[in-house]
Motif scaffolding. Structure first.
Motif, PDB file in Angstrom:
ATOM      1  N   VAL A 212       0.853  -1.183   0.000  1.00  0.00           N
ATOM      2  CA  VAL A 212       0.000   0.000   0.000  1.00  0.00           C
ATOM      3  C   VAL A 212       0.885   1.228   0.000  1.00  0.00           C
ATOM      4  O   VAL A 212       1.763   1.361   0.860  1.00  0.00           O
ATOM      5  N   ASN A 213       0.662   2.068  -0.953  1.00  0.00           N
ATOM      6  CA  ASN A 213       1.406   3.326  -0.970  1.00  0.00           C
ATOM      7  C   ASN A 213       0.443   4.483  -0.847  1.00  0.00           C
ATOM      8  O   ASN A 213      -0.639   4.466  -1.417  1.00  0.00           O
ATOM      9  N   MET A 214       0.896   5.477  -0.122  1.00  0.00           N
ATOM     10  CA  MET A 214       0.065   6.669  -0.061  1.00  0.00           C
ATOM     11  C   MET A 214       0.818   7.817  -0.701  1.00  0.00           C
ATOM     12  O   MET A 214       2.023   7.978  -0.483  1.00  0.00           O
ATOM     13  N   ASP A 215       0.108   8.599  -1.444  1.00  0.00           N
ATOM     14  CA  ASP A 215       0.737   9.746  -2.087  1.00  0.00           C
ATOM     15  C   ASP A 215       1.386  10.627  -1.042  1.00  0.00           C
ATOM     16  O   ASP A 215       0.758  11.016  -0.066  1.00  0.00           O
ATOM     17  N   GLY A 216       2.623  10.951  -1.261  1.00  0.00           N
ATOM     18  CA  GLY A 216       3.306  11.831  -0.327  1.00  0.00           C
ATOM     19  C   GLY A 216       4.089  11.081   0.724  1.00  0.00           C
ATOM     20  O   GLY A 216       4.845  11.673   1.486  1.00  0.00           O
ATOM     21  N   THR A 217       3.942   9.777   0.754  1.00  0.00           N
ATOM     22  CA  THR A 217       4.716   8.987   1.717  1.00  0.00           C
ATOM     23  C   THR A 217       5.700   8.126   0.961  1.00  0.00           C
ATOM     24  O   THR A 217       5.346   7.465  -0.006  1.00  0.00           O
ATOM     25  N   LEU A 218       6.899   8.146   1.424  1.00  0.00           N
ATOM     26  CA  LEU A 218       7.952   7.443   0.697  1.00  0.00           C
ATOM     27  C   LEU A 218       7.847   5.936   0.840  1.00  0.00           C
ATOM     28  O   LEU A 218       7.917   5.187  -0.117  1.00  0.00           O
ATOM     29  N   ILE A 219       7.667   5.524   2.065  1.00  0.00           N
ATOM     30  CA  ILE A 219       7.708   4.090   2.320  1.00  0.00           C
ATOM     31  C   ILE A 219       6.306   3.525   2.309  1.00  0.00           C
ATOM     32  O   ILE A 219       5.428   4.012   2.996  1.00  0.00           O
ATOM     33  N   GLY A 220       6.121   2.503   1.541  1.00  0.00           N
ATOM     34  CA  GLY A 220       4.831   1.849   1.534  1.00  0.00           C
ATOM     35  C   GLY A 220       4.703   0.893   2.695  1.00  0.00           C
ATOM     36  O   GLY A 220       5.665   0.589   3.385  1.00  0.00           O
ATOM     37  N   ARG A 221       3.514   0.429   2.879  1.00  0.00           N
ATOM     38  CA  ARG A 221       3.295  -0.568   3.905  1.00  0.00           C
ATOM     39  C   ARG A 221       2.691  -1.796   3.239  1.00  0.00           C
ATOM     40  O   ARG A 221       2.334  -1.761   2.068  1.00  0.00           O
TER      41      ARG A 221
ATOM     42  N   LYS B 134      25.133   6.800  11.693  1.00  0.00           N
ATOM     43  CA  LYS B 134      25.574   8.059  11.084  1.00  0.00           C
ATOM     44  C   LYS B 134      26.779   7.879  10.182  1.00  0.00           C
ATOM     45  O   LYS B 134      27.027   8.686   9.302  1.00  0.00           O
ATOM     46  N   ASN B 135      27.531   6.797  10.392  1.00  0.00           N
ATOM     47  CA  ASN B 135      28.720   6.587   9.565  1.00  0.00           C
ATOM     48  C   ASN B 135      28.511   5.540   8.485  1.00  0.00           C
ATOM     49  O   ASN B 135      29.482   5.033   7.934  1.00  0.00           O
ATOM     50  N   PHE B 136      27.268   5.249   8.229  1.00  0.00           N
ATOM     51  CA  PHE B 136      27.033   4.111   7.353  1.00  0.00           C
ATOM     52  C   PHE B 136      27.593   4.330   5.952  1.00  0.00           C
ATOM     53  O   PHE B 136      27.350   5.363   5.341  1.00  0.00           O
ATOM     54  N   LYS B 137      28.316   3.330   5.470  1.00  0.00           N
ATOM     55  CA  LYS B 137      29.012   3.524   4.201  1.00  0.00           C
ATOM     56  C   LYS B 137      28.703   2.477   3.144  1.00  0.00           C
ATOM     57  O   LYS B 137      28.692   2.771   1.952  1.00  0.00           O
ATOM     58  N   VAL B 138      28.543   1.244   3.565  1.00  0.00           N
ATOM     59  CA  VAL B 138      28.524   0.172   2.570  1.00  0.00           C
ATOM     60  C   VAL B 138      27.332  -0.744   2.791  1.00  0.00           C
ATOM     61  O   VAL B 138      27.149  -1.293   3.863  1.00  0.00           O
ATOM     62  N   LEU B 139      26.558  -0.924   1.742  1.00  0.00           N
ATOM     63  CA  LEU B 139      25.457  -1.875   1.802  1.00  0.00           C
ATOM     64  C   LEU B 139      25.565  -2.822   0.615  1.00  0.00           C
ATOM     65  O   LEU B 139      25.519  -2.382  -0.532  1.00  0.00           O
ATOM     66  N   VAL B 140      25.712  -4.096   0.909  1.00  0.00           N
ATOM     67  CA  VAL B 140      25.766  -5.097  -0.141  1.00  0.00           C
ATOM     68  C   VAL B 140      24.682  -6.128   0.114  1.00  0.00           C
ATOM     69  O   VAL B 140      24.654  -6.755   1.159  1.00  0.00           O
ATOM     70  N   LEU B 141      23.785  -6.271  -0.834  1.00  0.00           N
ATOM     71  CA  LEU B 141      22.706  -7.251  -0.693  1.00  0.00           C
ATOM     72  C   LEU B 141      22.844  -8.251  -1.831  1.00  0.00           C
ATOM     73  O   LEU B 141      22.486  -7.966  -2.962  1.00  0.00           O
ATOM     74  N   SER B 142      23.349  -9.402  -1.491  1.00  0.00           N
ATOM     75  CA  SER B 142      23.680 -10.384  -2.500  1.00  0.00           C
ATOM     76  C   SER B 142      22.637 -11.495  -2.476  1.00  0.00           C
ATOM     77  O   SER B 142      22.452 -12.159  -1.468  1.00  0.00           O
ATOM     78  N   SER B 143      21.943 -11.672  -3.586  1.00  0.00           N
ATOM     79  CA  SER B 143      20.891 -12.686  -3.667  1.00  0.00           C
ATOM     80  C   SER B 143      19.891 -12.562  -2.538  1.00  0.00           C
ATOM     81  O   SER B 143      19.421 -13.561  -1.990  1.00  0.00           O
ATOM     82  N   CYS B 144      19.553 -11.349  -2.182  1.00  0.00           N
ATOM     83  CA  CYS B 144      18.548 -11.134  -1.147  1.00  0.00           C
ATOM     84  C   CYS B 144      17.187 -10.907  -1.804  1.00  0.00           C
ATOM     85  O   CYS B 144      17.076 -10.815  -3.014  1.00  0.00           O
ATOM     86  N   GLU B 145      16.183 -10.784  -0.982  1.00  0.00           N
ATOM     87  CA  GLU B 145      14.857 -10.578  -1.527  1.00  0.00           C
ATOM     88  C   GLU B 145      14.003  -9.935  -0.453  1.00  0.00           C
ATOM     89  O   GLU B 145      14.366  -9.895   0.717  1.00  0.00           O
ATOM     90  N   GLY B 146      12.842  -9.483  -0.888  1.00  0.00           N
ATOM     91  CA  GLY B 146      11.887  -8.984   0.093  1.00  0.00           C
ATOM     92  C   GLY B 146      11.800  -7.476   0.153  1.00  0.00           C
ATOM     93  O   GLY B 146      10.976  -6.932   0.874  1.00  0.00           O
ATOM     94  N   PHE B 147      12.621  -6.799  -0.602  1.00  0.00           N
ATOM     95  CA  PHE B 147      12.556  -5.347  -0.551  1.00  0.00           C
ATOM     96  C   PHE B 147      12.192  -4.791  -1.920  1.00  0.00           C
ATOM     97  O   PHE B 147      12.215  -5.486  -2.924  1.00  0.00           O
ATOM     98  N   SER B 148      11.839  -3.541  -1.902  1.00  0.00           N
ATOM     99  CA  SER B 148      11.446  -2.914  -3.151  1.00  0.00           C
ATOM    100  C   SER B 148      12.268  -1.649  -3.341  1.00  0.00           C
ATOM    101  O   SER B 148      13.063  -1.262  -2.494  1.00  0.00           O
ATOM    102  N   THR B 149      12.008  -1.006  -4.425  1.00  0.00           N
ATOM    103  CA  THR B 149      12.745   0.227  -4.706  1.00  0.00           C
ATOM    104  C   THR B 149      12.373   1.322  -3.709  1.00  0.00           C
ATOM    105  O   THR B 149      13.120   2.279  -3.545  1.00  0.00           O
ATOM    106  N   ASP B 150      11.263   1.161  -3.044  1.00  0.00           N
ATOM    107  CA  ASP B 150      10.938   2.122  -1.973  1.00  0.00           C
ATOM    108  C   ASP B 150      12.008   2.086  -0.888  1.00  0.00           C
ATOM    109  O   ASP B 150      12.410   3.120  -0.350  1.00  0.00           O
ATOM    110  N   GLY B 151      12.417   0.913  -0.552  1.00  0.00           N
ATOM    111  CA  GLY B 151      13.458   0.781   0.463  1.00  0.00           C
ATOM    112  C   GLY B 151      14.761   1.411   0.003  1.00  0.00           C
ATOM    113  O   GLY B 151      15.475   2.061   0.776  1.00  0.00           O
TER     114      GLY B 151
END
Lengths: 315, 606
Positions: A212-221, B134-151
């Motif tokens: 679910v995405n809401m307009d104006g919110t970056l992260i969906g749920r 605050k110092n985060f520099k490196v993120l490597v996700l190798s053959s992972c799943e469950g996230f979208s471009t929103d993340g």
């Protein structure tokens, strides 16, 4: 679990023409441009374990009958004296008693009559006798019986499957979620990850979540649709998810998400990719076609499919 | 005793030895005195208490890990079994990163790097990462799943947030190699703020949708340290030169789709852009190749050490033309379109080759669509004296060829052969390939990784058990005759850490006769073998420090008899007891989970 075979039908444009080996792989049924996604699962069949394969994409059964998977018999190395004692004598019992994934070898001498199809309810019996060494000759051309696909073999990871097919997928905006219900030949999608609900008998589908995405919110749920039984329940949940900070503002009561009188309107994307207003169709129909939800600002909702507008103001 | 302890128990990497660290070791040694020589199973490595690598995430419980190492800068976690890459591990198996990141966000403020492999990572995880360190520099996700471009957008965007509070926000590396990402839109890239100039490595090749090109262009232009850029397929070839002009310092480039209409100006722009990349040493990408555009890369070929053409569906002459211009090539991935002829040419031109991977263009068809046989590999083994690592898919093999390869290249440390047809015999003699693989383990004494295929009897396992003393990872499919095969491996391979088996007639006896071996290994996977449920229970009883997980999607594990065979079995050592996130179709065979907490855990909680 699933395995993608991708043999069946795209091959006419491809280079080897043998889409599926053996008996020629032109599917007879409805065009099955999606990769066929087979799963192999066990059916409880008393002592004899039986492997069955299921169609998890929306293809017709006919489409899968031919040229399935791994016509692994008869090629390459030819046959001849298999000296290996395929029947395990040690280790607690005959090999044939145990379930295992079928390979083409099992079907060399058997299965004069092909199993009907790879439908989700049919099963392919493992004839016990077929496990012993089978002579194969170089002239054997085994047309692959249905259901002999082997899950996860050859061990090619997703990134490397079917580069020949990949060539035909020019559209860079295809998303990775397969749409198994689409039987249109135009929309080729690589069903790498099958989220279909048709995986009967496999892992308990206790939940079905959509984004679910809401307009104006970056992260969906994500919301679990199976945990809801009606539109009102869904609206309540969404209200809690997105508008709880707004508490009892008149502007956003849960019910107003549904009736089009609030600043926001609840829409969904159906399996055809169309943007629809939530609430127009019966709940069950909605469940079967919704792919994701979107809470839009009301001013954006003009492009939606027309809806019967209620003239009264329900508050 | 401490040396034995270090060498066998903990796979320690020695780093700075502060008194605290030494004390830590000594304390542990005391607790383990009785067990030191018997149980070498704890699989955590740490270095300066700053880097944590956990090869199998369920080895330790979260609480233990967290409390012990507050200075942590870098975390690397691997999760699902390797066979998950081939769809053998059902969805819902586990491997959720969320509980970990919640804890880490709380107690590892200095965390800079997170590297995950085969884990389930949600958008909420990514959001947490982006906001917590605050110092985060490196993120490597190798053959992972469950996230979208929103993340991903959250990762990119929260630069903005951090930049307001701290002087510099340094995302250095974002690498999504082969992850499955729900691709909602390409806009995530646009969330990198203008102030983010620290990017060194960006790998988005697994994403499908188009990113905003001008955002990409600007990001690249303001990242002077960008060394690795792997574009996704959606970036069109016509625009590649624009990007290259802004990043002539690139060391590794993954192109997008390598096709465009044949237009001279596009070609010349591209060729010129490539020629300005004087540091370029690695190339990949190459989807949808239009061969006419290939010569544009010729100017960089002489420098290339790494070339990945495994998506390029180009025929042998075109592939050959490229590789023969790369005399410094060390690593090549290619489709079997290269054919024997191309491999022969490779063996003459690329004398520095260390790693060769040949993938099948049409893996599900028995009849060969290309002229690639065992001869190609033999040629490379003859000509490329430094060849160490091989992954080779083919349709025929012979004992003679394998023996020749073994004799040519005793320096092999990784040999993975996949003959496409299960149980294919030596195509010349029709015998099993036991002797061929036997020669491999005999001559290649440093062999660490081996994958078998073809027709194999118990004899090959006898050879492996006797000779492959350095072997750490072994993959077996459709092989063997009886339990003796498994027994040979478990009793003979001294260095074995990971064993994965499918569709072999290995059963209870071999497992139960070698239980203590399993505690010296990281993990064992067996699917579609002949192991009974009762044996799994007995194994778990005998070895309380092993998690014995039975996976069965039929769903009625509780009512099955002890004689019934298990679908899939995954065994791994742990100090944490049964994991808590098992889905309904997995059972841990432990009858008494609460009794399994050991002094080690008490130690860590102090």
């Amino acid at each position: 679990m699933d395995v993608t075979l991708g043999l069946l039908d795209h091959i006419p444009a491809g280079d080897d023409g043998g889409g599926g080996g053996g008996g020629g792989g032109v599917p007879s049924g409805g065009s099955t441009t999606n990769r066929s996604i087979l799963t192999v699962s066990k059916e409880d069949n008393k002592n004899t374990m039986v492997m069955s394969s299921e169609v998890t994409s929306g293809e017709s059964l006919d489409g899968l009958e031919l040229g399935l998977g791994l016509s692994i018999g008869g090629g390459g190395g030819g046959g001849g004296g298999l000296k290996s004692k395929m029947v395990a004598n040690g280790g607690g019992g005959g090999w044939s008693q145990y379930a295992r994934i079928l390979t083409a070898k099992d079907f060399h001498t058997s299965l004069v009559s092909k199993p009907n199809s790879c439908s989700s309810s049919s099963s392919v019996n493992i004839p016990n006798s077929s496990t012993s060494g089978t002579k194969r000759t170089a002239t054997d051309s085994v047309s692959p019986p249905n259901g002999t696909s082997v899950v996860g073999w050859p061990p090619v990871s997703k990134a490397h499957r079917m580069p020949t097919l990949a060539n035909q997928i020019k559209s860079a905006t295809e998303n990775f979620v397969s749409k198994p219900e689409q039987n249109k030949s135009k929309n080729q999608t690589i069903g790498i990850k099958d989220y279909s609900d048709e995986r009967n008998g496999l892992s308990n589908k206790k939940y079905r979540s959509v984004k679910v995405n809401m307009d104006g919110t970056l992260i969906g749920r994500k919301v679990d649709l199976n945990a809801h039984t009606s539109y009102e329940m869904l609206a309540q949940t969404l209200h809690e998810m997105f508008f709880s900070r707004w508490s009892s503002t008149e502007a956003v009561k849960p019910s107003r998400l549904l009736d089009g009188t609030s600043e926001f309107v609840l829409t969904y994307e159906d399996k055809d990719g169309d943007c629809m207003l939530v609430g127009d169709v019966p709940w069950e129909m909605f469940l079967s076609s919704v792919k994701r939800l979107r809470i839009m600002k009301n001013s954006d909702s003009n492009e939606l499919a027309p809806r019967f507008q209620e003239t009264n103001d329900s508050v | 005793m401490l040396q034995v302890f270090e060498a066998r128990l903990f796979e320690l990497v020695t780093g700075e030895i502060g008194s605290e660290l030494v004390a830590g070791r000594i304390v542990m040694a005391i607790s383990f005195r009785e067990e030191v020589l018997e149980h070498s199973w704890y699989a955590i490595e740490w270095w300066c208490q700053r880097r944590i690598f956990i090869g199998n995430c369920y080895v330790v419980s979260l609480a233990m890990k967290i409390r012990r190492f507050p200075e942590v800068r870098s975390v690397e976690l691997k999760w699902k079994p390797h066979f998950a890459d081939f769809n053998l591990v059902p969805d819902g198996w586990g491997g959720y990163f969320y509980p970990w990141i919640c804890e880490m966000a709380r107690v590892y403020p200095l965390l800079e790097e997170i590297k995950l492999k085969r884990m389930v990572v949600t958008d909420e995880c990514l959001e947490l990462i982006s906001k917590s360190f605050k110092n985060f520099k490196v993120l490597v996700l190798s053959s992972c799943e469950g996230f979208s471009t929103d993340g991903l957008a959250a990762i990119a965007a929260n630069c903005r947030h951090c930049c307001m509070l701290f002087a510099s926000w340094n995302l250095r590396e974002l690498d999504l190699r082969e992850s499955e990402v729900e691709d909602l839109s390409g806009h995530w890239l646009s969330h990198f703020p203008d102030s983010c100039t620290s990017l060194q490595s960006l790998n988005m090749s697994c994403l499908a949708s188009e990113v905003n090109f001008s955002a990409l262009q600007r990001l690249i232009a303001r990242s002077p340290n960008l060394k690795t850029l792997r574009l996704n397929r959606a970036v069109p070839l016509e625009k590649l030169s624009t990007l290259l002009h802004r990043a002539p310092q690139l060391v590794e480039l993954g192109t997008g789709a390598y096709s465009a209409e044949i237009r001279p100006n596009v070609y010349s722009n591209l060729a010129e852009a490539f020629s300005r990349c004087k540091e370029l040493m690695g190339l990949s990408g190459f989807w949808d190749v239009v061969p006419s555009y290939l010569p544009a890369i010729y100017s960089v070929c002489s420098r290339l050490t790494s070339l990945n053409l495994s998506y390029a569906t180009i025929q042998s002459p075109d592939v050959t033309k490229i590789v023969t211009q790369c005399p410094n090539l060390q690593s090549l991935s290619v489709l079997d379109y290269i054919e024997d002829a191309g491999l022969h040419a490779l063996s003459l031109s690329c004398k520095d080759l260390r790693e060769l991977r040949v993938f099948p263009s049409d893996p599900f068809v028995a009849d060969a669509n290309v002229s690639l046989t065992e001869q190609g590999l033999v040629a490379v083994s003859e000509g490329c004296l430094k060849l160490q690592s091989v992954l080779y898919f083919c349709r025929q093999m012979s004992n003679a060829a394998l023996t020749t390869i073994a004799k040519n290249r005793p320096n092999l440390n990784c040999f993975r052969l996949c003959i496409l047809e299960p149980r294919a015999p030596d195509y010349l003699t029709l015998e099993p390939l036991d002797n061929g693989f036997g020669a491999i383990v005999d001559h290649c004494k440093q062999l660490q990784r081996l994958s078998l295929s073809g027709l194999l009897t118990d004899l090959v396992f006898e050879y492996i058990g006797n000779r492959a003393k350095k072997l750490e990872m072994l993959s077996i499919a459709f092989a063997g005759d009886s339990d003796m095969g498994l027994h040979h491996v478990l009793s003979g391979c001294d260095s074995l850490r990971k064993l994965e088996i499918r569709d072999c007639p290995f059963g209870d006896k071999a497992l139960l006769d070698n239980v203590s071996k399993l505690e010296t290994m990281r993990s064992l996977w067996m699917s579609s073998c002949s192991v009974s449920l009762g044996a799994c229970k007995r194994l778990s009883q005998k070895m309380p420090r092993l998690n014995v997980e039975v996976i069965d999607e039929q769903g009625d594990l509780d009512s099955r008899s002890d004689n019934s065979p298990v679908e899939k079995l995954y065994v791994y050592r742990t100090v944490a007891g049964p994991r808590l996130d098992m889905p309904s179709f997995i059972r841990n065979m432990d009858q008494n989970p609460t009794c399994r907490r050991y002094s080690l855990e008490k130690l860590f909680s102090e």
